[in-house]
Design an enzyme around this catalytic site. Structure first.
Site, PDB file in Angstrom:
ATOM      1  CB  SER A  36      -0.929   0.018   1.215  1.00 32.07           C
ATOM      2  OG  SER A  36      -0.194  -0.102   2.418  1.00 32.07           O
ATOM      3  CG  ASP A 332      -4.801   4.615   7.434  1.00 32.10           C
ATOM      4  OD1 ASP A 332      -3.605   4.528   7.794  1.00 32.10           O
ATOM      5  OD2 ASP A 332      -5.215   4.068   6.394  1.00 32.10           O
ATOM      6  CG  HIS A 335      -1.657   3.430   4.921  1.00 38.83           C
ATOM      7  ND1 HIS A 335      -2.842   2.810   5.273  1.00 38.83           N
ATOM      8  CD2 HIS A 335      -0.921   2.498   4.256  1.00 38.83           C
ATOM      9  CE1 HIS A 335      -2.838   1.556   4.830  1.00 38.83           C
ATOM     10  NE2 HIS A 335      -1.675   1.342   4.225  1.00 38.83           N
TER      11      HIS A 335
END
Length: 358
Positions: A36, A332, A335
């Protein structure tokens, strides 16, 4: 064992704030592989919980639209593409709007939730590194059809290949599902397993013609908001206290040190390619410990929701958002914010880019 000069250099890569350098370079394209941290929207095509194609993700993106990037805006790979003078954003290979011209200057094959360990990938139901490499081979065929074999080979030879992966393996298998460690006996042995597979993947990139390869280490995993939350509710030294998990950070440092050793070995074997280590641990740790230095007011919680556990589908339009994401290191519970990613990219501008493009 006493670290050599290159190891010492990487340790000090990010101790000072980056200075400005020229945006022009001799890099033809960027091809990114991993999780990610570099997924710019590939997971939008899959039925997986690991997706960022919904608000509030992307709220500070130029279009204010959720592209699938796991942040409130741009990610580090976008900033690197801009720093190198290639383009403003690095698109996802599976973006249905991707053109052949976009492909000539690079794409991301990254898949949020991915890992080096196939059990990690199976849990997330996303693309593993082998699938990402197969898509790269497919993209290479497209490039050859557009510009011919000779020019395509030149693009690949002068491209920057970025690999960013490994955090999910440690999160899931070492910490969230520690029973998975039984077959390995220890976290250290598990790390050796991961790094051996990662080394094989890097050699695969070399075999495909890559001339410049950058491999990112893992962050201080114990300082991820989700890990601090879990540590604070489990009976331990961190119980009821919101602090970085020291042992998990020690594990991260050990992994990164081993990764550097693998890279040094590969560099000595592959003399016609540049292989470099990208230290993300040091700058993130510095931001966590000295937030005011970077203009942050919060580095222990995410901006989305409570900032303690939210990520992916749990970070959504029903969650309250902090007033100013640029004051937060984390978007979040896992991340970074756009601001955090921009600082990582600026670190790369000062030390990593000059080496890899010289």
């Amino acid at each position: 064992m006493k670290p050599n000069s290159f190891t010492l250099l990487t340790i000090f890569f990010f101790l000072s704030f980056p200075i400005s350098t020229s945006s022009s370079s001799n890099v033809s394209a960027i091809f990114a592989f991993g999780d990610s941290t570099i997924d710019s929207g590939n997971n939008n095509r899959f039925r997986t919980l690991f997706r960022g194609d919904h608000l509030p993700y992307g709220r500070d993106f130029p279009s204010h639209f959720p592209t699938g990037r796991f942040s409130n805006g741009k990610i580090a790979i976008d900033y690197l593409a801009n720093i190198l003078g290639i383009k403003d954003l690095l698109p996802a290979y599976l973006d249905p709007h991707l053109t052949d011209q976009d492909l000539l200057t690079g794409v991301s094959f990254g898949s949020g939730g991915s890992g080096i360990d196939m059990s990690t990938v199976a849990l997330a139901r996303v693309m593993d590194l082998s699938t990402q490499f197969e898509l790269f081979e497919e993209s290479l065929q497209r490039i050859r059809r557009v510009v011919g074999v000779e020019k395509a080979n030149n693009i690949i030879e002068n491209a920057l290949f970025v690999v960013s992966i490994g955090t999910n393996d440690m999160l899931y298998n070492a910490y969230l599902l520690p029973a998975n460690m039984i077959r390995y006996g220890s976290i250290s042995v598990y790390q050796d397993f991961l790094l051996q597979n990662l080394q094989s993947f890097i050699q695969r990139l070399y075999g495909a013609g890559a001339g410049r390869i950058v491999v990112a280490g893992v962050p201080p995993i114990g300082c991820l908001p989700i890990q601090m939350t879990i540590s604070s509710i489990l009976p331990s030294f961190h119980w009821l206290h919101r602090h970085c998990n020291v042992q998990q950070n020690t594990d991260s440092e050990a992994y990164n040190y081993k990764l550097q050793s693998h890279i040094h070995l590969l560099q000595s074997m592959l003399t016609d390619v540049k292989v470099a280590y990208f230290d993300i641990y040091t700058p993130i740790m510095d931001m966590v410990q000295y937030p005011a230095k970077y203009g942050f007011v919060q580095t222990l919680e995410g901006c989305c929701g409570t900032g303690l556990l939210e990520m992916g589908p749990v970070c959504n339009v029903f969650d309250p958002i902090c007033m100013d994401p640029s004051k937060y290191l984390f978007w979040d519970a896992v991340h970074l914010t756009q601001r955090g990613y921009s600082i990582l990219a600026e670190s790369g501008r000062q030390y990593l880019i000059p080496y890899i493009t010289s």
